[in-house]
Design a protein around this motif. Structure first.
Motif, mmCIF file in Angstrom:
data_model
loop_
_atom_site.group_PDB
_atom_site.id
_atom_site.type_symbol
_atom_site.label_atom_id
_atom_site.label_comp_id
_atom_site.label_asym_id
_atom_site.label_seq_id
_atom_site.Cartn_x
_atom_site.Cartn_y
_atom_site.Cartn_z
ATOM 1 N N LEU A 19 0.817 -1.212 0.000
ATOM 2 C CA LEU A 19 0.000 0.000 0.000
ATOM 3 C C LEU A 19 0.851 1.262 0.000
ATOM 4 N N TYR A 20 1.954 1.252 0.730
ATOM 5 C CA TYR A 20 2.859 2.405 0.722
ATOM 6 C C TYR A 20 3.307 2.692 -0.711
ATOM 7 N N MET A 21 3.747 1.659 -1.428
ATOM 8 C CA MET A 21 4.191 1.846 -2.810
ATOM 9 C C MET A 21 3.056 2.360 -3.682
ATOM 10 N N LYS A 27 0.130 8.802 -6.395
ATOM 11 C CA LYS A 27 0.014 10.194 -5.926
ATOM 12 C C LYS A 27 -1.345 10.483 -5.278
ATOM 13 N N ILE A 28 -1.994 9.465 -4.754
ATOM 14 C CA ILE A 28 -3.201 9.688 -3.965
ATOM 15 C C ILE A 28 -2.795 10.453 -2.707
ATOM 16 N N PRO A 29 -3.419 11.573 -2.402
ATOM 17 C CA PRO A 29 -3.059 12.307 -1.182
ATOM 18 C C PRO A 29 -3.316 11.444 0.061
ATOM 19 N N TYR A 30 -2.282 11.319 0.891
ATOM 20 C CA TYR A 30 -2.471 10.492 2.084
ATOM 21 C C TYR A 30 -1.634 11.020 3.231
ATOM 22 N N ASP A 31 -2.078 10.671 4.424
ATOM 23 C CA ASP A 31 -1.405 11.054 5.656
ATOM 24 C C ASP A 31 -0.819 9.789 6.279
ATOM 25 N N PRO A 32 0.505 9.585 6.194
ATOM 26 C CA PRO A 32 1.109 8.353 6.710
ATOM 27 C C PRO A 32 1.173 8.352 8.233
ATOM 28 N N TYR A 76 -10.667 -0.667 -3.087
ATOM 29 C CA TYR A 76 -11.465 0.507 -2.734
ATOM 30 C C TYR A 76 -10.833 1.770 -3.310
ATOM 31 N N LEU A 77 -9.536 1.936 -3.115
ATOM 32 C CA LEU A 77 -8.850 3.117 -3.632
ATOM 33 C C LEU A 77 -8.939 3.194 -5.150
ATOM 34 N N ILE A 78 -8.861 2.056 -5.806
ATOM 35 C CA ILE A 78 -8.961 2.018 -7.264
ATOM 36 C C ILE A 78 -10.343 2.487 -7.725
ATOM 37 N N ARG A 79 -11.384 2.092 -7.000
ATOM 38 C CA ARG A 79 -12.744 2.520 -7.352
ATOM 39 C C ARG A 79 -12.976 4.005 -7.068
ATOM 40 N N GLU A 80 -12.404 4.495 -5.979
ATOM 41 C CA GLU A 80 -12.764 5.821 -5.478
ATOM 42 C C GLU A 80 -11.827 6.946 -5.920
ATOM 43 N N LYS A 81 -10.600 6.616 -6.295
ATOM 44 C CA LYS A 81 -9.611 7.646 -6.614
ATOM 45 C C LYS A 81 -9.243 7.603 -8.096
ATOM 46 N N LEU A 82 -8.685 8.691 -8.557
ATOM 47 C CA LEU A 82 -8.266 8.782 -9.956
ATOM 48 C C LEU A 82 -6.838 8.260 -10.069
ATOM 49 N N ILE A 83 -6.691 7.070 -10.645
ATOM 50 C CA ILE A 83 -5.372 6.452 -10.756
ATOM 51 C C ILE A 83 -5.190 5.874 -12.162
ATOM 52 N N ALA A 196 14.294 -12.604 -11.565
ATOM 53 C CA ALA A 196 14.256 -11.621 -12.658
ATOM 54 C C ALA A 196 12.968 -10.804 -12.599
ATOM 55 N N TRP A 197 11.856 -11.470 -12.306
ATOM 56 C CA TRP A 197 10.583 -10.753 -12.176
ATOM 57 C C TRP A 197 10.643 -9.745 -11.030
ATOM 58 N N LEU A 198 11.221 -10.125 -9.898
ATOM 59 C CA LEU A 198 11.306 -9.208 -8.769
ATOM 60 C C LEU A 198 12.143 -7.985 -9.130
ATOM 61 N N GLU A 199 13.244 -8.178 -9.854
ATOM 62 C CA GLU A 199 14.066 -7.044 -10.262
ATOM 63 C C GLU A 199 13.289 -6.107 -11.180
ATOM 64 N N LYS A 200 12.433 -6.671 -12.007
ATOM 65 C CA LYS A 200 11.593 -5.851 -12.889
ATOM 66 C C LYS A 200 10.609 -5.026 -12.063
ATOM 67 N N VAL A 201 10.018 -5.639 -11.039
ATOM 68 C CA VAL A 201 9.103 -4.919 -10.154
ATOM 69 C C VAL A 201 9.857 -3.823 -9.407
ATOM 70 N N ARG A 202 11.020 -4.163 -8.856
ATOM 71 C CA ARG A 202 11.826 -3.168 -8.126
ATOM 72 C C ARG A 202 12.179 -1.977 -9.015
ATOM 73 N N TYR A 203 12.639 -2.271 -10.217
ATOM 74 C CA TYR A 203 13.043 -1.205 -11.138
ATOM 75 C C TYR A 203 11.849 -0.304 -11.479
ATOM 76 N N THR A 204 10.711 -0.927 -11.768
ATOM 77 C CA THR A 204 9.517 -0.177 -12.142
ATOM 78 C C THR A 204 9.022 0.686 -10.994
ATOM 79 N N MET A 205 9.183 0.203 -9.757
ATOM 80 C CA MET A 205 8.659 0.907 -8.587
ATOM 81 C C MET A 205 9.708 1.772 -7.880
ATOM 82 N N THR A 206 10.883 1.920 -8.470
ATOM 83 C CA THR A 206 11.916 2.792 -7.887
ATOM 84 C C THR A 206 11.428 4.242 -7.870
ATOM 85 N N PRO A 207 11.601 4.978 -6.772
ATOM 86 C CA PRO A 207 12.305 4.624 -5.533
ATOM 87 C C PRO A 207 11.393 4.083 -4.440
ATOM 88 N N TYR A 208 10.101 3.895 -4.766
ATOM 89 C CA TYR A 208 9.127 3.559 -3.726
ATOM 90 C C TYR A 208 9.357 2.163 -3.157
#
Length: 227
Positions: A19-21, A27-32, A76-83, A196-208
């Motif tokens: 969820l953090y990522m 860019k959904i506005p959130y208060d951590p 829920y976030l996918i239904r309610e927010k613009l993503i 290899a799949w994990l590295e692809k996920v990591r690269y795509t989600m950098t720096p999150y």
């Protein structure tokens, strides 16, 4: 302007990291609001009454609406927010394949991975007569079978779990598959497609991805030394 979503999390939790990522990438506005589960901060009466009656992390409060469970929160976030649509496409067949994976994960790898990590953690850190090497090894065997099935049945070289774009299936899977490191096990050893799949996920989600796992990796380094 909509109020930020209040996000209660502990980054040692797989769904919290996913969820953090997701919050950061979309860019959904959130208060951590960090919650230390190892100190029982989610078990207080205040948390139960004000945040989540099930006393779980992650949880959210969206303009007074309270919700728990990582997969449920994501949908829920996918239904309610613009993503961006690629996270959970409107295409019925692509969405069905993501749901198929999430159901497989819930019925298979989630249960076995959680059981293995809990049993191994109890054996290493808690004097619990209910834990034993025999139980740990049985859960390890089941987890190895699930990881092999994931690599064999779900992963195609160069692609994500469902197609060519990252989805919620990938971030949920990545965080869960990393979790056994917390008790000193490397789930990627001998599984090149999975690695290899994990590295692809990591690269795509950098720096999150790195931000979400920073404390987790520090924790796993200590676990590796202990083992």
């Amino acid at each position: 302007m909509p109020r930020p979503v209040k996000f209660f999390y502990d980054l040692l939790s797989t769904h919290s990291r996913a969820l953090y990522m997701f919050f950061e990438a979309t860019k959904i506005p959130y208060d951590p609001i960090p919650v230390c589960a190892t100190k029982g901060e989610h078990l207080t009466d205040e948390y139960r009454e004000c945040v989540n009656r099930f006393q779980q992390v992650p949880s959210i409060i969206d303009d007074g609406f309270k919700l728990s469970n990582g997969v449920t929160i994501l949908k829920y976030l996918i239904r309610e927010k613009l993503i961006p649509e690629h996270w959970y496409p409107r295409d019925s067949q692509l969405r069905a394949k993501i749901d198929e994976y999430l159901e497989w994960q819930h019925d298979n790898s989630s249960k076995v991975c959680n059981a293995f990590v809990q049993e191994k953690w109890s054996l290493l850190n808690i004097e619990d007569e209910r834990s034993s090497e025999q139980k740990v090894e049985e859960y390890r065997r089941q987890m190895e079978q699930n990881l092999n099935q994931l690599e064999r049945e779900w992963l195609v070289p160069g692609r994500f779990i469902i197609g060519d774009r990252i989805t919620i299936a990938d971030i949920l899977a990545a965080c869960e598959i990393e979790q056994p490191k917390i008790v000193g096990m490397d789930p990627f050893q001998g599984r090149p497609k999975l690695a290899a799949w994990l590295e692809k996920v990591r690269y795509t989600m950098t720096p999150y991805y790195q931000e979400a796992h920073q404390d987790f990796y520090k924790f796993t380094e200590k676990a590796s030394v202990k083992n």
